[in-house]
Design an enzyme around this catalytic site. Structure first.
Site, PDB file in Angstrom:
ATOM      1  NE  ARG A  32     -19.079  -2.557 -55.825  1.00  0.00           N
ATOM      2  CZ  ARG A  32     -20.432  -2.791 -57.124  1.00  0.00           C
ATOM      3  NH1 ARG A  32     -20.084  -4.182 -57.594  1.00  0.00           N
ATOM      4  NH2 ARG A  32     -20.811  -1.952 -57.586  1.00  0.00           N
ATOM      5  CG  ASP A  33     -16.634 -10.361 -50.637  1.00  0.00           C
ATOM      6  OD1 ASP A  33     -16.517 -11.611 -50.482  1.00  0.00           O
ATOM      7  OD2 ASP A  33     -15.086 -10.110 -50.070  1.00  0.00           O
ATOM      8  CB  ILE A  34     -13.947  -5.817 -47.759  1.00  0.00           C
ATOM      9  CG1 ILE A  34     -14.213  -7.824 -47.116  1.00  0.00           C
ATOM     10  CG2 ILE A  34     -14.966  -5.131 -47.723  1.00  0.00           C
ATOM     11  CD1 ILE A  34     -13.946  -7.540 -45.234  1.00  0.00           C
ATOM     12  CG  ASN A  90     -19.114 -21.249 -49.191  1.00  0.00           C
ATOM     13  OD1 ASN A  90     -18.752 -22.474 -50.307  1.00  0.00           O
ATOM     14  ND2 ASN A  90     -18.274 -19.969 -49.426  1.00  0.00           N
ATOM     15  CB  VAL A  99     -19.821 -14.051 -41.900  1.00  0.00           C
ATOM     16  CG1 VAL A  99     -21.053 -13.152 -42.168  1.00  0.00           C
ATOM     17  CG2 VAL A  99     -19.108 -12.907 -42.106  1.00  0.00           C
ATOM     18  CG  HIS A 103     -22.492 -14.839 -47.014  1.00  0.00           C
ATOM     19  ND1 HIS A 103     -22.476 -15.423 -45.801  1.00  0.00           N
ATOM     20  CD2 HIS A 103     -21.078 -15.025 -47.459  1.00  0.00           C
ATOM     21  CE1 HIS A 103     -21.331 -15.688 -45.273  1.00  0.00           C
ATOM     22  NE2 HIS A 103     -20.751 -15.413 -46.437  1.00  0.00           N
ATOM     23  CG  HIS A 105     -20.434 -15.607 -52.397  1.00  0.00           C
ATOM     24  ND1 HIS A 105     -18.498 -14.990 -51.763  1.00  0.00           N
ATOM     25  CD2 HIS A 105     -19.881 -16.373 -50.956  1.00  0.00           C
ATOM     26  CE1 HIS A 105     -18.378 -15.209 -50.248  1.00  0.00           C
ATOM     27  NE2 HIS A 105     -18.617 -16.009 -50.118  1.00  0.00           N
TER      28      HIS A 105
END
Lengths: 117, 117
Positions: A32-34, A90, A99, A103, A105
């Site tokens: 999970r994205d923070i 991205n 980062v 990744h 999303h």
């Protein structure tokens, strides 16, 4: 496994940094994205360090396929495969990539705006 | 090639509907979005009809890999691979998916907003 000692996502893959992991297999880890942008916001990353989409070809077609197909798998697990979801990758400064470990999303659970970008 | 007679993107792949095609190979076709959200806005679609990301696994891992890697190739051709670009895949109603033929949006040439969704 090729990991980078300073990379947060490499540390998450290695369970050396905390994250709420929702899925993993031999190729990818999803957590999970923070700072979630929607009720469902999961990041799907390759287990090995790949800086971004520009570098994915060097990592091989098996990983490329698994990354994209894992997004659909995680959408199913999160219960948004029917209601709808958005996958965003991205790359580079213009996109807001923060980062430097590739990744995807995965965002869902709400109506998303359109157009995009 | 599996095409759907009523599908706009199948028609573009078959050159039976107009589009500004920027790249094609045996797996994918890339063409400019007619309502661009950024200076570079290209859609990358599988040549065969695949409704969306939920159906991609049935179409095989070779196609999945090629789709994602083609996004990086097209970013390079469009000159945004260094400045940055965003790849977006919409699936289902919540995401705003309009054409039910899987397509990756490739967007670049401007600074994109963050967060996303």
């Amino acid at each position: 496994m090729d990991s980078h000692p300073e990379c947060l996502f490499c540390k998450i893959v290695a369970r050396a940094a905390p994250a709420q992991i929702v899925y993993h297999d031999e190729w990818v880890t999803a957590f999970r994205d923070i700072h979630p942008a929607a009720p469902v916001h999961v990041l799907i990353v390759p287990n090995r360090h790949v800086a971004g989409l520009n570098e994915l070809a060097e990592a091989g077609t098996d990983l490329a396929a698994r990354l994209l197909l894992a997004a659909a798998d995680v959408a199913h697990r999160e219960g948004v495969h029917q209601s709808g979801y958005r996958v965003i990758i991205n790359t580079g400064a213009d996109s807001g990539q923060i980062v430097l470990h590739l990744h995807l999303h995965l965002i869902g659970g709400q109506h998303m705006r359109y157009p995009i970008g």
